[in-house]
Scaffold this motif. Structure first.
Motif, mmCIF file in Angstrom:
data_model
loop_
_atom_site.group_PDB
_atom_site.id
_atom_site.type_symbol
_atom_site.label_atom_id
_atom_site.label_comp_id
_atom_site.label_asym_id
_atom_site.label_seq_id
_atom_site.Cartn_x
_atom_site.Cartn_y
_atom_site.Cartn_z
ATOM 1 N N MET A 112 17.270 65.784 50.155
ATOM 2 C CA MET A 112 16.371 65.615 49.006
ATOM 3 C C MET A 112 16.109 66.979 48.381
ATOM 4 N N THR A 113 16.538 67.160 47.147
ATOM 5 C CA THR A 113 16.283 68.393 46.417
ATOM 6 C C THR A 113 15.019 68.215 45.597
ATOM 7 N N ILE A 114 14.114 69.151 45.719
ATOM 8 C CA ILE A 114 12.821 69.028 45.051
ATOM 9 C C ILE A 114 12.646 70.178 44.076
ATOM 10 N N SER A 115 12.402 69.853 42.828
ATOM 11 C CA SER A 115 12.128 70.864 41.815
ATOM 12 C C SER A 115 10.881 70.426 41.067
ATOM 13 N N THR A 116 9.783 71.099 41.281
ATOM 14 C CA THR A 116 8.507 70.688 40.706
ATOM 15 C C THR A 116 7.749 71.895 40.183
ATOM 16 N N LYS A 117 6.722 71.607 39.419
ATOM 17 C CA LYS A 117 5.871 72.669 38.892
ATOM 18 C C LYS A 117 4.659 72.906 39.779
ATOM 19 N N ARG A 118 4.207 71.842 40.461
ATOM 20 C CA ARG A 118 2.975 71.942 41.232
ATOM 21 C C ARG A 118 3.184 71.448 42.654
ATOM 22 N N ILE A 119 2.341 71.945 43.565
ATOM 23 C CA ILE A 119 2.398 71.567 44.975
ATOM 24 C C ILE A 119 0.999 71.184 45.426
ATOM 25 N N CYS A 120 0.908 70.098 46.200
ATOM 26 C CA CYS A 120 -0.372 69.689 46.761
ATOM 27 C C CYS A 120 -0.122 69.130 48.161
ATOM 28 N N ASN A 121 -0.837 69.654 49.138
ATOM 29 C CA ASN A 121 -0.719 69.209 50.530
ATOM 30 C C ASN A 121 -1.972 68.414 50.894
ATOM 31 N N VAL A 122 -1.753 67.215 51.433
ATOM 32 C CA VAL A 122 -2.871 66.301 51.681
ATOM 33 C C VAL A 122 -2.854 65.839 53.134
ATOM 34 N N GLY A 123 -3.947 66.055 53.833
ATOM 35 C CA GLY A 123 -4.095 65.534 55.188
ATOM 36 C C GLY A 123 -4.605 64.101 55.155
ATOM 37 N N ILE A 124 -4.059 63.270 56.037
ATOM 38 C CA ILE A 124 -4.533 61.885 56.175
ATOM 39 C C ILE A 124 -5.238 61.797 57.518
ATOM 40 N N VAL A 125 -6.550 61.616 57.488
ATOM 41 C CA VAL A 125 -7.359 61.690 58.698
ATOM 42 C C VAL A 125 -8.269 60.475 58.795
ATOM 43 N N GLY A 126 -8.829 60.286 59.968
ATOM 44 C CA GLY A 126 -9.747 59.173 60.160
ATOM 45 C C GLY A 126 -9.747 58.733 61.607
ATOM 46 N N PRO A 127 -10.627 57.809 61.965
ATOM 47 C CA PRO A 127 -10.733 57.359 63.354
ATOM 48 C C PRO A 127 -9.493 56.592 63.811
ATOM 49 N N TYR A 128 -9.369 56.449 65.103
ATOM 50 C CA TYR A 128 -8.308 55.654 65.718
ATOM 51 C C TYR A 128 -8.346 54.222 65.176
ATOM 52 N N LEU A 129 -7.180 53.698 64.828
ATOM 53 C CA LEU A 129 -6.974 52.337 64.342
ATOM 54 C C LEU A 129 -7.405 52.133 62.888
ATOM 55 N N ALA A 130 -7.707 53.217 62.163
ATOM 56 C CA ALA A 130 -8.116 53.058 60.764
ATOM 57 C C ALA A 130 -6.937 52.716 59.858
ATOM 58 N N GLY A 131 -5.696 53.047 60.294
ATOM 59 C CA GLY A 131 -4.522 52.726 59.482
ATOM 60 C C GLY A 131 -3.910 53.923 58.786
ATOM 61 N N LYS A 132 -4.056 55.114 59.355
ATOM 62 C CA LYS A 132 -3.540 56.333 58.719
ATOM 63 C C LYS A 132 -2.013 56.354 58.662
ATOM 64 N N THR A 133 -1.364 56.014 59.774
ATOM 65 C CA THR A 133 0.099 56.021 59.802
ATOM 66 C C THR A 133 0.660 54.987 58.838
ATOM 67 N N THR A 134 0.000 53.840 58.731
ATOM 68 C CA THR A 134 0.413 52.813 57.779
ATOM 69 C C THR A 134 0.250 53.314 56.346
ATOM 70 N N LEU A 135 -0.820 54.055 56.070
ATOM 71 C CA LEU A 135 -1.022 54.611 54.729
ATOM 72 C C LEU A 135 0.066 55.625 54.395
ATOM 73 N N LEU A 136 0.419 56.491 55.358
ATOM 74 C CA LEU A 136 1.512 57.446 55.117
ATOM 75 C C LEU A 136 2.793 56.691 54.762
ATOM 76 N N GLU A 137 3.086 55.640 55.522
ATOM 77 C CA GLU A 137 4.299 54.861 55.277
ATOM 78 C C GLU A 137 4.267 54.276 53.864
ATOM 79 N N SER A 138 3.111 53.778 53.451
ATOM 80 C CA SER A 138 2.985 53.193 52.117
ATOM 81 C C SER A 138 3.136 54.251 51.030
ATOM 82 N N LEU A 139 2.518 55.398 51.209
ATOM 83 C CA LEU A 139 2.622 56.480 50.223
ATOM 84 C C LEU A 139 4.068 56.922 50.039
ATOM 85 N N LEU A 140 4.796 57.053 51.143
ATOM 86 C CA LEU A 140 6.190 57.479 51.057
ATOM 87 C C LEU A 140 7.061 56.393 50.435
ATOM 88 N N ALA A 141 6.728 55.127 50.696
ATOM 89 C CA ALA A 141 7.534 54.025 50.168
ATOM 90 C C ALA A 141 7.341 53.858 48.656
#
Length: 672
Positions: free
Chosen positions: A1-30
Motif C-alpha cells: 500500500m503506497t500512501i501519499s497524503t497531506k495530513r497525518i492523524c494517529n488515533v488510539g482506540i481504548v476502553g474497558p474489556y469487552l467494549a468492542g475496540k477490536t471490532t471497531l478497528l476492523e470496521s474502520l479499516l473495512a
C-alpha cells in the motif's frame, strides 16, 4: 500500500474489556478500504489480536496498529487492550497518539470502569471522544447514560449525536451539529431521513447543552446564544475542533461497530475535528521545523520468533531512512504495520507511527534521534502487584531463562522478575493472574520454555528476644599430625528491629590471637544464615569476650567451627521468634467502595493508618495501611472484584514484624 497524503492523524482506540475496540478497528479499516473483508473476534481472524495468546482468550493483550487513508488524511489506528491487567501497554501507546476514541457499552453499571482511562487521557491532555458501542443493546435512556458518563470525566462530555430508537430497535441518529436525521444501513453509509418530530424536544435539549458547553470557551457563541441566534454549522464545527484539540471537551457518538453503524460518521468527525500530528507535536513542545534532527519515541517493543526485535515508534520530528543511525544504532528496516503484517518502507516522516528493526538496547518509552536530543516524558511504569514463582519444566532450560525473561520485560515493562536472595526462587511479577499466565504462555511459545509455577515463599526471618552471656564453644579434633583447636566465649544480644547484625570483640591479653578473630565472625555469620526455626537470623549483636588457643593446633577454620558451636547452643536460649515482612500499602478506589477496601484490609491482618480523598481523583479515596506480605498474594484479585475492576494499590517494603504466635506455629509446621 503506497500512501501519499497531506495530513497525518494517529488515533488510539481504548476502553474497558469487552467494549468492542477490536471490532471497531476492523470496521474502520473495512469501510476505508484498508482490508477487503472484516474479521470477527469469535472467529479469530481480525487484524487486531493476531497473537496466539490473544486469540485463545478472545481479548486484546497488546496493541495492534492499522493504517488507512480517508480523503487526504493518513490515519493510523492503534487498538489498545481493555483489561486493567494490560494497562501499561495502553498507556505506553497513548503517549504517541493525536487523539483517542474511548469505546464503551451503553450500560450505566459499567461506566465507572472508564474512570482510570479518562484520568490518564486528561493528565496527558490527549484529545478524546466517546463512542458508545452496541447502542442496539441499550436498555437505558440516552440522557441518563450521558449523565452517568459525565460523572467519571473531569472534562465536560457533549453529545454530538442523539440516537433514534423505535421500540427496542435503533434506527439511526440525529447529528446535533447539522440537526439532520439519518438511518443506519448494513455495509453502507447512513441515509438522510425526515426529522422525527417525536424527538424534537429531546434533540433541542441535547443540542442546547452542547452549545452551552462550547460557549464556555467562545465569547462570540455565548453572545449568539444570549441573543437567541442559532449559530451556523461552520462555527460549531470550528469550536468543536478547537476544544477537542485542546482537550477541553469530549464529544460523544453512538453506533454498533459490528454492523458498521455509526462508523462512517465517526470517521467524518475525526476528519473535521481531530487534531493532526503536527498540532500534537507542537503541544508537546516539539517544533518540527527546529533543527534538522529526527526525533522519535518508542511506544512498543516486539520480539518475533523469526524477525527479531521491532520497535514501534512515533515520529515526532524529521525523517528517518532505512540504515539511519539513531542513538548510535543502525536501523535495520522500517515497516508500516497492519496487525501482524508488515510493509517495508524506505523512510518514515514526522507524524507517522512505524516499526524500526534491530534497535538493540533501546527500551520502550525511550527517545531516539539522529542527533543529540532531550528525553521526552514517558508513561509511568505500573507497580507490580501479583507474583508467581516459576521453574522451567526442563532443568536444562534454566540457563536460557534469564535471557528470555529479559526480552519479555522489554516487550512489557509492567512485568518484573527477580532471583530472590533469601528464597532463591525466580519470581515473576505482574499486574494479575491473566497477565502472568500470558507471560508464561509466551515463554513456552516464543522461547520453547514451558514453566511450572507455584506461590512464592514469604521471606520470613527470625530474631531473638533475650540476651545470653558467656556461651562457650570449643572445637577440638585430633586425627594424627596437627589437630584442630578453637575455643571461644560469646555474648549474644537482640538489637533494635532493622539495625541488622553487629560483631565485635573485647579480647584482652591475646587469649584469642587477632589472626583468628575473622574466623570467629565468619562462623557466626554462617550460622545466622539458618537459625533454629529454619530462617535467616537478623538484628543480633554478637561479642567475642574470651577464649583460648593452641600454639600448634589452632587455625582460623578451627575458631570458625568453635563459633558455630557456641551459636548453636546460645541462640536456642535466646527465645528465637519468627518475623514476617510488612508492606506499606496505599489502596486507591472510588469512594463508594472505600468501606469494602477497609474490610478487605482488616480481614488480611492489615493495620489501617487512615484514609483520605485521593488527590487529583474526583470521587476517589486512598487508604494507607501496613499489610503483611503473606497476605498480599491474591489481594489485587479481591480488590478488583470488589471495585468493578478499577481499584489498585502501590506498595513498598516497610519493616519486619513478629508473627502472631498461632500463625507462627502454622508457618513453622509447614516449613518443616
Amino acid at each position: 500500500m503506497t500512501i501519499s497524503t497531506k495530513r497525518i492523524c494517529n488515533v488510539g482506540i481504548v476502553g474497558p474489556y469487552l467494549a468492542g475496540k477490536t471490532t471497531l478497528l476492523e470496521s474502520l479499516l473495512a469501510v476505508t478500504g484498508a482490508i477487503s473483508r472484516k474479521g470477527s473476534v469469535k472467529e479469530g481472524n481480525t487484524i487486531g489480536d493476531s497473537v496466539a495468546e490473544a486469540r485463545s482468550r478472545q481479548m486484546s493483550i497488546e496493541i495492534s496498529a492499522g493504517t488507512t487513508v480517508v480523503e487526504d488524511v493518513q490515519f493510523t489506528f492503534i487498538d489498545c487492550p481493555g483489561s486493567i491487567e494490560f494497562s501499561q501497554e495502553t498507556y505506553n501507546a497513548l503517549i504517541g497518539v493525536d487523539a483517542a476514541i474511548v469505546v464503551c457499552e451503553p450500560t450505566i453499571d459499567r461506566v465507572l470502569t472508564l474512570s482510570p482511562l479518562f484520568k490518564f487521557l486528561d493528565d496527558w491532555e490527549i484529545p478524546h471522544l466517546v463512542f458508545i458501542n452496541k447502542i442496539d443493546k441499550s436498555n437505558v435512556n440516552f440522557i441518563d447514560l450521558l449523565h452517568s458518563l459525565k460523572q467519571v470525566s473531569s472534562r465536560p462530555l457533549v453529545a454530538h449525536q442523539y440516537p433514534i430508537v423505535e421500540g427496542e430497535k435503533v434506527l439511526g441518529f440525529i447529528d446535533l451539529v447539522t440537526e439532520r436525521a439519518y438511518h443506519y444501513h448494513p455495509g453502507s453509509a447512513p441515509d438522510l431521513v425526515p426529522f422525527p418530530n417525536e424527538l424534537r424536544e429531546a434533540e433541542r435539549v441535547a443540542r442546547a447543552e452542547m452549545l452551552e458547553e462550547l460557549a464556555n470557551f467562545d465569547d462570540h457563541l455565548l453572545e449568539e446564544l444570549i441573543a437567541e441566534i442559532n449559530p451556523d454549522e461552520e462555527e460549531i464545527v470550528r469550536d468543536l475542533r478547537m476544544e477537542l484539540g485542546a482537550d477541553t471537551i469530549v464529544p460523544v457518538f453512538v453506533g454498533v461497530a459490528e454492523l458498521d453503524y455509526g462508523v462512517r460518521p465517526l470517521l467524518a468527525a475525526l476528519l473535521r475535528e481531530a487534531p493532526e500530528a503536527e498540532v500534537t507535536a507542537k503541544h508537546r513542545g516539539i517544533d518540527r521545523h527546529k533543527g534538522d534532527g529526527a526525533v522519535a519515541q518508542v511506544l512498543k517493543t516486539i520480539y518475533s520468533q523469526q524477525g527479531g526485535k521491532l520497535s514501534v515508534v512515533r515520529m515526532w520530528r524529521g525523517n528517518l531512512t532505512d540504515g539511519s543511525i539513531v542513538n548510535g544504532i543502525r536501523i535495520g528496516g522500517i515497516y508500516r504495520l497492519l496487525g501482524s503484517q508488515q510493509q517495508s518502507l524506505q523512510s518514515a516522516s514526522a507524524g507517522e507511527i512505524v516499526a524500526l528493526g534491530r534497535l538493540e538496547g533501546i527500551k520502550t518509552g525511550a527517545t531516539i534521534g539522529d542527533s543529540e536530543i532531550a528525553e521526552l516524558p514517558q508513561a509511568q511504569t505500573l507497580t507490580p502487584v501479583y507474583a508467581l514463582a516459576i521453574v522451567p519444566s526442563n532443568r536444562n532450560d534454566e540457563v536460557k531463562l534469564s535471557g528470555a525473561l529479559t526480552k519479555l520485560v522489554e516487550e512489557d515493562p509492567s512485568l518484573h522478575w527477580e532471583q530472590h536472595g533469601d528464597t532463591h526462587e525466580v519470581i515473576l511479577w505482574g499486574q494479575g493472574e491473566i497477565h502472568l499466565q500470558v507471560a508464561i504462555d509466551r515463554l513456552r511459545r516464543k522461547y520453547n520454555l514451558p514453566m511450572q509455577t507455584h506461590l512464592p515463599q514469604v521471606a520470613y526471618k527470625e530474631t531473638i528476644r533475650k540476651p545470653v552471656t558467656s556461651i562457650h564453644g570449643r572445637y577440638k579434633h585430633q586425627s594424627g599430625g596437627h589437630g584442630q583447636f578453637g575455643d571461644v566465649f560469646l555474648d549474644i544480644q537482640p538489637r533494635q528491629r532493622g539495625t541488622g547484625f553487629d560483631f565485635k570483640e573485647t579480647i584482652v591479653g591475646g587469649v584469642v590471637p587477632k589472626q583468628y578473630i575473622p574466623g570467629v565472625e565468619t562462623g557466626v555469620r554462617e550460622f545466622l544464615d539458618r537459625g533454629p526455626l529454619g530462617f535467616p537470623i537478623v538484628d543480633v549483636a554478637v561479642t567475642l569476650t574470651n577464649g583460648s588457643y593452641h600454639s600448634v593446633d589452632s587455625s582460623e577454620q578451627a575458631f570458625k567451627n568453635a563459633a558455630r558451636l557456641a551459636m548453636t547452643e546460645g541462640i536456642s536460649k535466646c527465645e528465637p521468634t519468627l518475623l514476617e515482612p510488612i508492606l506499606a500499602i496505599e489502596v486507591s478506589a472510588p469512594s463508594e467502595f472505600t468501606s469494602k477496601a477497609l474490610q478487605l484490609l482488616t480481614g488480611r491482618r492489615a493495620q489501617i493508618l487512615g484514609y483520605d480523598a485521593k488527590s487529583g481523583w474526583n470521587g476517589w479515596d486512598v487508604v494507607s495501611a501496613y499489610l503483611p506480605q503473606a497476605e498480599m498474594h491474591s489481594f489485587i484479585v479481591e480488590l478488583r472484584s470488589l471495585t468493578m475492576g478499577v481499584g489498585f494499590f502501590t506498595w513498598r517494603y516497610e519493616r519486619l514484624q513478629e508473627v502472631p504466635e498461632k500463625l507462627a506455629e502454622r508457618v513453622l509446621a509447614r516449613s518443616k
